[in-house]
Enzyme design. Structure first.
Site, mmCIF file in Angstrom:
data_model
loop_
_atom_site.group_PDB
_atom_site.id
_atom_site.type_symbol
_atom_site.label_atom_id
_atom_site.label_comp_id
_atom_site.label_asym_id
_atom_site.label_seq_id
_atom_site.Cartn_x
_atom_site.Cartn_y
_atom_site.Cartn_z
ATOM 1 N N LYS A 73 1.091 -1.063 -0.138
ATOM 2 C CA LYS A 73 0.154 -0.078 0.190
ATOM 3 C C LYS A 73 0.871 1.254 -0.126
ATOM 4 O O LYS A 73 1.801 1.332 0.591
ATOM 5 C CB LYS A 73 -0.717 -0.248 1.104
ATOM 6 C CG LYS A 73 -1.968 1.322 1.221
ATOM 7 C CD LYS A 73 -2.677 0.887 2.417
ATOM 8 C CE LYS A 73 -3.582 2.143 2.717
ATOM 9 N NZ LYS A 73 -4.823 1.991 3.766
ATOM 10 N N SER A 118 -8.854 3.441 2.608
ATOM 11 C CA SER A 118 -8.126 3.801 1.885
ATOM 12 C C SER A 118 -7.176 2.744 1.075
ATOM 13 O O SER A 118 -6.362 3.013 0.638
ATOM 14 C CB SER A 118 -7.049 4.644 2.707
ATOM 15 O OG SER A 118 -6.306 4.165 3.871
ATOM 16 N N SER A 137 -10.303 1.240 6.815
ATOM 17 C CA SER A 137 -9.593 1.070 5.710
ATOM 18 C C SER A 137 -9.079 -0.459 5.273
ATOM 19 O O SER A 137 -8.582 -0.849 4.167
ATOM 20 C CB SER A 137 -8.400 1.959 5.553
ATOM 21 O OG SER A 137 -8.681 3.212 5.650
#
Length: 479
Positions: free
Chosen positions: A82, A157, A181
């Site tokens: 990520k 996210s 997230s």
């Protein structure tokens, strides 16, 4: 063979590589070909390394195997981190910095562990700017689209990570979670996720002693792979003083267990009817597992925390304090400040208005909510809610400003359902819950007792066996 490789689970892939039924070069070739076919449709993986470079690294993994060196269960795996965490040699954009900002020089702590387990880092997974908001878009790489419908949001996210896993572009993925997230993106893409107990996985750069709300955790297609990646990422590290020594208390019987279903908290949380329809129907799976489900309309009260009406004020203060503090450097940088989206400015401006007394009062409320859940867990084994208050929305929107007739007061009010697990720093498992009448996924978040992460892994295994049809419902892009 190439198509079969990307459809193997991570556990199956690991065995095939270890036994040399397939080479690491074949694995890398299959995944890169598949990414080339699919990624342009969803924009999940960014900052990709050159193909030739990755194939050379895969060849080196094969050489190690031939000489008797096996690095770990992820030996030869393509992996994308990520884009909020550092990978040595790759840029970290945070969805804000241009690629010209240059590569990171060190791995984040959990990235070190994934590298040590044998993974090859192929690039990054997309994230919203500074990880703010549960919709993955930014001005650096653009918008990540839902695995099941490319007109809809992937969530955030960890949207890039969840979509990459759902579309078989990586075997497993890491994500992070402050306000859902590791819950909303898996829920909206029909995969599994875990927000671990705070400290289970050392934070990327170590921690301050002031307890934070953000954690790093795994995303996977099935329960076995989720547990494998959790074990790789977790465990104590001296550089992260609040990290935990890893432990597994063993299996916990599910039959006879009790579920507290909070739903929309008795109407307090604005929630789309389709979310409630699908997630309520999913509760039948708990019944099939021999568990009982009881509906509760309010949060447990304890001390200064009197119930659900205290939830958002407590959250917003702590979100401004912790989230705003993380934005401070960019906010005061003349080059970066003009790039900040309004949501980031909102958090920092909120921080600027806080006093130390505000923070302490919110911390006391948070602590009393935790104590209330301690009492609740004397009766119930798990607390369950939907992963979001809306189904995946139009990807062209910034965020849903209304649910029904209720206007959302902030860019993240529609995700208030995720604040509970964060505030009590509990492990929260995301389970695939089902599909809307239009084929969009939604999930369940299951809150466990503090540090009871591995009991949630057992629940995930049982859930997967009971809901095989959900796993077989693949994104249309996979044919």
């Amino acid at each position: 063979m190439a198509r079969r490789i990307v459809f193997w689970s991570a556990a199956e892939l690991s065995t095939a590589i270890r036994t040399r039924a397939v080479t690491c070069v074949e694995v890398m070739t299959a995944y890169l070909d598949h990414i080339g076919e699919v990624n342009a449709r969803v924009n999940a993986i960014v900052s990709m390394r050159p193909r030739a470079e990755l194939l050379v690294e895969a060849g080196e993994k094969d050489r190690l195997l031939r000489t008797g060196t096996y690095q770990g269960w992820m030996h030869g795996f393509p992996h994308a981190v990520k884009d909020l965490a550092d990978v040595a040699g790759l840029p970290t954009s945070f969805g804000l910095l241009p690629p010209t900002a240059g590569p990171a020089t060190m791995d984040a702590l959990f990235v070190e562990r994934i590298r040590a387990a044998g993974a090859i880092f192929i690039g990054k997974t997309n994230t919203p700017e500074l990880g703010l908001g549960s919709h993955t878009y930014n001005n650096v790489f653009g918008t990540t689209l839902n695995a099941y419908d490319q007109t809809k949001s992937a969530g955030g996210s960890s949207g890039g990570a969840a979509v990459a896993v759902a579309l078989r572009m990586v075997p497993v993925a890491d994500g992070s979670d402050f306000m859902g997230s590791l819950r909303n993106p898996p829920g909206w893409n029909n995969v599994y996720g875990l927000r671990p107990s705070f400290g289970r996985v050392p934070s990327p750069d170590g921690e301050q002693f002031v307890s934070q709300a953000g954690v790093v955790g795994p995303i996977a297609r099935d329960a076995t792979d989720l547990a494998l990646l959790l074990r790789t990422m977790s465990g104590y590290d001296d550089r992260a003083p609040l990290s935990l020594h890893d432990d597994d208390p063993g299996r916990k019987p599910l039959r006879g267990g009790r579920i507290a279903w909070f739903g929309d908290l008795g109407g307090y949380l604005p929630m789309e009817a389709e979310v409630l329809r699908v997630t309520r129907a999913a509760l039948d799976t708990f019944t099939a597992l021999g568990m009982t489900v009881t509906t509760l309309d309010d949060l447990p009260s304890f001390g200064s925390f009197t119930g659900k009406d205290d939830l958002w004020p407590t959250w917003l203060t702590l979100r401004h304090w912790l989230g705003g503090s993380a934005i401070k450097v960019a906010y005061h940088d003349p080059a970066l400040h003009p790039l900040l989206k309004p949501e980031a400015v909102f958090e920092y401006d909120g921080l600027a208005k806080l006093t130390a007394t505000d923070v302490m009062e919110a911390s006391e409320l948070r602590s009393d909510l935790y104590r209330g859940f301690l009492e609740l867990f004397e009766t119930y084994d798990y607390a369950v809610l939907p992963t979001a208050q809306v189904m995946p929305f139009d990807a062209a929107l910034r965020w849903p400003d209304k649910i029904g007739d209720t206007t959302m007061s902030t860019y993240h009010r529609w995700m208030e359902v995720t604040t509970i697990g964060t505030l009590i720093n509990a492990p929260v498992l995301t389970l695939p819950g089902g599909f809307s009448t239009t084929g969009l996924p939604i999930g369940l978040q299951v809150i466990g007792r503090n540090h009871d992460d591995y009991a949630l892994m057992d629940l995930a295994q049982a859930w997967e066996k009971q809901t095989a049809g959900l796993r077989r419902t693949l994104p249309p892009l996979l044919g």
